[in-house]
Design a protein around this motif. Structure first.
Motif, short mmCIF file in Angstrom:
data_model
loop_
_atom_site.label_atom_id
_atom_site.label_comp_id
_atom_site.label_asym_id
_atom_site.label_seq_id
_atom_site.Cartn_x
_atom_site.Cartn_y
_atom_site.Cartn_z
N GLU A 96 16.21 51.53 15.80
CA GLU A 96 15.77 50.13 15.80
C GLU A 96 16.23 49.42 14.53
O GLU A 96 16.60 48.24 14.56
CB GLU A 96 14.25 50.04 15.93
N GLY A 114 19.02 47.90 16.41
CA GLY A 114 18.04 47.22 17.26
C GLY A 114 17.44 46.01 16.59
O GLY A 114 18.12 45.23 15.92
N LEU A 123 15.06 48.28 21.72
CA LEU A 123 15.79 49.36 22.40
C LEU A 123 14.98 50.09 23.46
O LEU A 123 15.50 50.96 24.15
CB LEU A 123 16.30 50.37 21.36
N ALA A 140 15.41 54.30 22.27
CA ALA A 140 15.50 54.30 20.81
C ALA A 140 15.61 55.72 20.25
O ALA A 140 16.44 55.99 19.38
CB ALA A 140 14.29 53.58 20.21
#
Length: 310
Positions: A122, A126, A287, A291
């Motif tokens: 992330e 992300g 995500l 993730a």
């Protein structure tokens, strides 16, 4: 095409991928963890899954994976590649790095904690992309956290950094499995909201998603349950930002799927509580449930770059 193997092992399911050097998912697959068959069988399932991914890469991309990354729950010793303890998988001291390396023909293997690995993804690719300081907080069965600093995740001296779910918010609150009372995850996790809404609504099967829908329809009991959870979460977040001063707070997990039903009151509740602290951006994770897998791939690529530089 150069690629690595990425595995994200959960309590009930495993997500896996072949990941390119730029973080692209070249191939994805999922399988059941099969924990009902026992801890040794789970390990064998992981090893077999990784071997199948390696074979897929050889067939479809013309070469074997250069490395592998695996994210697992529980307590890990990343330096030595050992899954120390995972209650939901029945693991104790599983030498995951060695076992995977042997099954995959000696390629380097990186082991990571599931939440910190998801936070790595992330942060880099992300919702936290570009943030030099962030915290990733998934609100699921429990509440955990990953502290991001300059593109890396801070694990702490003993691997326990970021455990925001065990900040005590209400000392007279519910008992927590950790041994304390009133921990954040007993009040503001998706599980906590599900329990509170099931009790308030009189519907034993009701869950947090049902509560969110009832909030949107204006149900006063649901609004009260939701407000209590948001208030507790805001208190925990303010403690975190007081200590860490993050630029961005990334909120993920099942509760975040409520969207602005969560984020609008949460941002307001945090803003009401800060005094001298700087307000961070509070954003939803980008995500989803990929993730952890993407983060495992990043761990593998990082491992390769470290070996090259060494």
């Amino acid at each position: 095409m150069k690629h690595v193997i990425a595995l994200d092992v959960g309590g009930t399911g495993m997500k896996a991928a072949l990941v390119g050097a730029d973080g692209t998912l070249l191939y994805e697959a999922r399988r059941a963890t099969g924990r009902e068959r026992g801890p040794d069988a789970v390990v064998e399932s992981i090893l077999a899954f990784a071997a199948d991914l390696r074979a897929y890469g050889e067939e479809h991309f013309g070469e074997s994976a250069l490395a592998a990354g695996v994210a697992v729950p529980g307590i890990i010793d990343a330096e030595n590649g050992v899954a120390v303890y995972a209650a939901n998988l029945g693991w104790r001291d599983v030498p995951m790095r060695r076992l995977l390396g042997e099954r995959l023909g000696g390629v380097p293997v990186a082991l990571g904690h599931d939440v910190r690995t998801g936070g790595l993804a992330e942060g880099r690719i992300g919702a936290g992309r570009g943030a030099d300081r962030f915290m990733f907080i998934p609100l699921g069965t429990g509440i955990a956290g990953a502290i991001g600093i300059a593109g890396a995740i801070e694990a702490g001296a003993h691997g326990y950094a970021g455990e925001i779910g065990h900040i005590v918010i209400r000392p007279d609150g519910p008992d927590c499995p950790c041994g304390q009372r009133g921990c954040l995850e007993t009040l503001a996790s998706a599980s906590a909201v599900s329990r509170a809404w099931a009790a308030a609504s009189g519907a034993p099967e009701a869950d947090a998603a049902d509560c969110a829908k009832a909030v949107e329809s204006g149900d006063p009991k649901a609004v009260e349950v939701w407000r209590d959870a948001v208030d507790a979460l805001a208190a925990g977040l303010v403690t975190a930002l007081t200590l860490l001063d993050p630029r961005t707070l990334i909120i993920g997990g099942g509760l975040a799927e409520a969207g602005e039903t969560l984020f609008t009151p949460l941002r307001a509740a945090v803003e009401e509580r800060v005094t001298f602290q700087k307000l961070p951006h509070i954003v939803p994770a980008a995500l989803g449930d990929t993730a952890g897998c993407l983060g495992a791939g990043l761990l593998a690529w990082d491992l390769l770059s470290t070996e090259v530089s060494a």
